[in-house]
Design an enzyme around this catalytic site. Sequence first.
Site, short mmCIF file in Angstrom:
data_model
loop_
_atom_site.label_atom_id
_atom_site.label_comp_id
_atom_site.label_asym_id
_atom_site.label_seq_id
_atom_site.Cartn_x
_atom_site.Cartn_y
_atom_site.Cartn_z
N LYS A 193 -0.04 -5.61 6.83
CA LYS A 193 1.28 -6.24 6.64
C LYS A 193 2.28 -5.15 6.23
CE LYS A 193 4.01 -8.01 3.95
NZ LYS A 193 5.44 -7.63 3.83
N GLU A 267 -2.49 1.17 -5.11
CA GLU A 267 -1.73 2.41 -5.29
C GLU A 267 -0.32 1.98 -5.69
OE1 GLU A 267 0.62 4.96 -5.21
OE2 GLU A 267 0.47 5.32 -3.05
N CYS A 301 6.40 7.28 -4.70
CA CYS A 301 5.70 6.83 -5.90
C CYS A 301 5.33 8.00 -6.82
CB CYS A 301 4.46 6.04 -5.53
SG CYS A 301 3.46 6.87 -4.30
N GLU A 398 10.39 3.20 -13.50
CA GLU A 398 10.46 3.82 -12.18
C GLU A 398 11.78 3.41 -11.52
OE1 GLU A 398 7.70 2.38 -9.14
OE2 GLU A 398 7.35 4.45 -8.53
#
Length: 487
Positions: A193, A267, A301, A398
């Site tokens: 996906k 992750e 990331c 983040e």
Amino acid sequence: MVDAAPPAPESAWEYAPAPESREIVSIAPGYGLFINGEFTPAADGKHFTTLNPATEEPLAEVAEAGERDVDRAVAAARTAFQRTWGPMPGTDRAKYLYRIARAIQERAREFAVLESLDNGKPIKESRDVDVPLAAAHFFYYAGWADKLEHAGFGPQPRPLGVAGQVIPWNFPLLMAAWKLAPALAAGNTCVLKPAETTPLTALLLAEVIQQAGLPPGTVNILTGDGATGQALVSHPGVDKIAFTGSTEVGKEILRAVAGTGRKLTLELGGKAANVVFDDAPLDQAVEGIVNGIFFNQGHVCCAGSRLLVQESVADMVLDRLKRRLGTLRLGDPLDKNTDIGAINSRQQLDKIEQLTAAGEAEGAQRWSPPCLLPTAGYWFPPTVFSGVSQSHRIAREEIFGPVLSVLTFRTPEEAVAKANNTPYGLSAGVWTDKGSRILWMTQRLRAGVVWANTYNRFDPASPFGGYRESGFGREGGRHGLAAYIDG
Ligand code: NDP
């Protein structure tokens, strides 16, 4: 005596536009789901628009998969696992993976232009990083497909079955390769996906998969939104779930999978420290800082979003960094000279604006080079915050954008304490002239990857993954196979 020539006016040093042509890509008005080797509309006929984030121009209508489509895709993957791909000898699986790798290379320009159009990233990054690394991943895992019994998983390693894989929008093609290549090499079949805002290169990869002649159902690609992802990861026919994305959604998936016995790798996010000591080669370190946080607009990331610089060189590093940022070119992602492209979506731009406003409100000093932002599309200038303290939100959360928070330290112990003062643990960087200090630091930094005197280096043979809120499991290398092997 002849006077020296006057310095050229600044405008003389401007780069002329160098746009990559769009001609190589033909985008269809609409795309279906890729199930059992064919493109098919969503069962309930739903679809959504994917935009070019640099202009807000609609690119295509894409089918939105619902629960019935997830059922169909998982059933197709199960059949392929039992009848064709699963029983196939590794030497034959390898041939298909090599074919995919070569087709990505042959169609590299097409992939790069399409990725920059749908994602907003500069063409020089999609051309030189995303696409070559995606091909390299398929080449690398093709090499493992017939050698699994030598990979350290026992004499007869067995695949898990059907893998449900959900990926984000920051490296759309590359993340698809990271997920599909090891799973297929190990003999699993896949339902992938892609992210809602960046479905197009995954659909081009579906064409490549057709072209490579993989047995129908081996790879299925379901475009859609978060609900599609949720339906996939909670489907009882999926044996293994692999997710890359936000920590928040990762935690939701972890809760949903707990107790089901299904395998999971996550992750997730990061807030990496890039640590610069006073003995570091400073010009090189400045390049590493820029690459660490401004590569891919900071939508990375493992981005080095917290700069920890030794106090004695902090002013010098900041001066050089600002000078270097003044030379970055922001604009048309298809221009070969562009360094900073568009932010991927309105939603992501809102998040960056919100967090940077919090940085100012909490007392950090904000700086950006003079930089004209295009009027249409989603844009954010490269931004540096100095005077940041550990309690500030911009030092803890983040941001996932082109925003660097600068903190200082005096001793190596303080650098380690500050670097580890985060719930994440994905990556870190160390800049110093001393090998012994690099070793001392890497033993203490709690991060899955630590780069020394470089940053953001990726290789398919090298495992990548995090600790704590950055997730668990490794992608890449021999370790990446472990996630798809029973036992
Ligand atoms: P998400 O975690 O929401 O999205 C990642 C993928 O998961 C997408 O394909 C998404 O679909 C899908 N998804 C969303 N909700 C669910 C669910 N409940 N179950 C299963 N799959 C789901 O990230 P966002 O795109 O919303 O970004 C939010 C923040 O996450 C960013 O600001 C950034 O901080 C962080 N992020 C971190 C990444 C990383 O690599 N560590 C990558 C991307 C984001 P859809 O696209 O349709 O929403």
